[in-house]
Enzyme design. Sequence first.
Site, PDB file in Angstrom:
ATOM      1  N   LYS B  77       0.845  -1.196   0.000  1.00 36.67           N
ATOM      2  CA  LYS B  77       0.000   0.000   0.000  1.00 36.67           C
ATOM      3  C   LYS B  77       0.882   1.249   0.000  1.00 36.67           C
ATOM      4  CE  LYS B  77      -3.846   1.930   2.751  1.00 36.67           C
ATOM      5  NZ  LYS B  77      -4.660   1.738   3.971  1.00 36.67           N
ATOM      6  N   SER B 152      -9.668   1.732   3.229  1.00 38.28           N
ATOM      7  CA  SER B 152      -8.814   2.488   2.347  1.00 38.28           C
ATOM      8  C   SER B 152      -7.792   1.658   1.558  1.00 38.28           C
ATOM      9  CB  SER B 152      -8.063   3.546   3.148  1.00 38.28           C
ATOM     10  OG  SER B 152      -7.171   2.932   4.054  1.00 38.28           O
ATOM     11  N   SER B 176      -9.736  -0.666   7.349  1.00 39.25           N
ATOM     12  CA  SER B 176      -9.167  -0.456   6.013  1.00 39.25           C
ATOM     13  C   SER B 176      -8.499  -1.658   5.366  1.00 39.25           C
ATOM     14  CB  SER B 176      -8.173   0.702   6.039  1.00 39.25           C
ATOM     15  OG  SER B 176      -8.867   1.926   6.035  1.00 39.25           O
TER      16      SER B 176
END
EC number: 6.3.5.7
Lengths: 97, 481
Positions: B77, B152, B176
């Site tokens: 990420k 997210s 997330s």
Amino acid sequence: MANIEFNLDRVAKLAMLELTDQERAKFQEQLPSIVAYISKLQEVDTSNTDAKTYLSDRVNVFRADEVCDSDEDTHSRLIAAFPNSKGDALEVPGIFE
Amino acid sequence: MKYRTAIEIRNAIEAGEITALEVVEYYLAKIKVEDKAINAFLETFDESALESARKIDAMKKAGEALPRLAGVPVAIKDNMTIKGQISSCSSKILENHRASYDATVVKRLKVAGAIIIGRTNCDEFAMGSSNETSFWGAVHNPWNLKKVPGGSSGGSAAAVSAGFVPIALGSDTGGSIRQPAALCGITGMKPTYGRVSRYGLIALASSLDQIGPIAHTAQDCALVLEVIEGIDEKDSTSLELDEKVVPELIEKNFKGMTFGVPREYFIDGMDEEVRKSVEEAIELIKQNGGEIKKISLPLTDYALAAYYIIQPAEASSNLARFDGIRYGTRAQTDNLWKSYLHARGDGFGAETKRRIMLGTYILSAGYYDAYYKKALAVKTEIFNDFKKAFEQVDVIVCPTSPAVAWDIGEKFNDPIAMYLADIFTVSANIAGIPGISVPCGENNGLPIGLQFLGASMQDGKILRAASAYQSLTDWHQKDPK
């Protein structure tokens, strides 16, 4: 908390944020309603509860104050990542007039 | 490619059935063609990935023992630092920020022989539940390109779901990892707070953030967790571990385990198909030796409000460092104050600004006690509720998300509707406990997630429950068409 006081200009200044007119209009509408939503916490009785940031019982985790783990490569990468620099010196704007 | 999981790939490389180079070439080629429609990756590191693969193949050729993730591609990420690469948090303000060091998790993955194949799209500074707040555009759900992947960590979840990588890392501050895993039909785990070092994770809310694995199976999550977990002198909140997670999860039933079903997690307004699938999963657990107990977590309804105080408060403080002086682009003005305002005003997107404003308000004089301090007290109460629950049960079982993936754009202008998407996941962050989401059904071709929550440091227990569930079902074996 029926009346939510939300002074957008004051908060934007504290947050150091420049807002567009569009954002200003949107936030003026949205932020008080979010504040109203989170205000429901007042319903919970916490008169006998400690407010703790971290739930772990560890406090004051220190290490010895010794220089470690730095090399020329990391050093030069750190300087390169800084917006303005001259040689090894990091350049920042003046804070006094 | 007949290998789908990290364990299969690693074993096939070890057995000489495939080379690490072939594995990496396969995934890079697939990403190049298919990610145009999904937007999961912000960048792939072709050269360094191929180079790392060649090193693994050379080790194999030389007869050296291969490390645990040898030759397994992993996506990171975009809020974790990879030395020499951009770490932008999907924000304009950091679009050119090149990391000078590896996050501890990245370092540990590299040591374990994993191939860092690229960095994935996410909500800006990990704030969002739909991956629509990224400066680089929305991520599309591989199961239906019109739908959000969740957020997210939407890019990492979509990447695993689309078969672009077997494993990825995400970060979970309020759901997330678990919520996008649920919406993308894969397995995602948030470990106990402190189990995995946050060094090199660009902070959103420091008391809630935790890095964790995203994969097809609980077994792969366990393998990745074992590589990345453990105390790190660079993160003072990281914990010394008494027991390592068992990487080999062999249970095929739930005998000897007690599962708590919290009534507050079955609410009006949730998707009926989600309710049905989760109830079917609970029935399956019961039929296969698990004891089911109805429990109550009375403060569940308040967890989300506490979360949307603690998280924006800490975010506004963490994001104060992005002012154009130390990072990003410095605004060219004659006045320092104006340069701050401009760098931040221009660099942050709308959701980030909204949360910074909210957090600043909460922490400002006159409001701090009423909001922030109150939320911390509620946090302690929520922790105590879970503690009591885990005196009666080993694992809590519940839905991950009240709904399946929604249309891109649908909730974008309604922040409260968006925040409600996290209602079943935020409590675990507030209490610091581990949680894992596994696929357990479908509604109109969109995946449904089942969540297991465990007591603090009982990460092994939820992995065992998830792995046993996956040995009895095949939802985790389905791929988007």
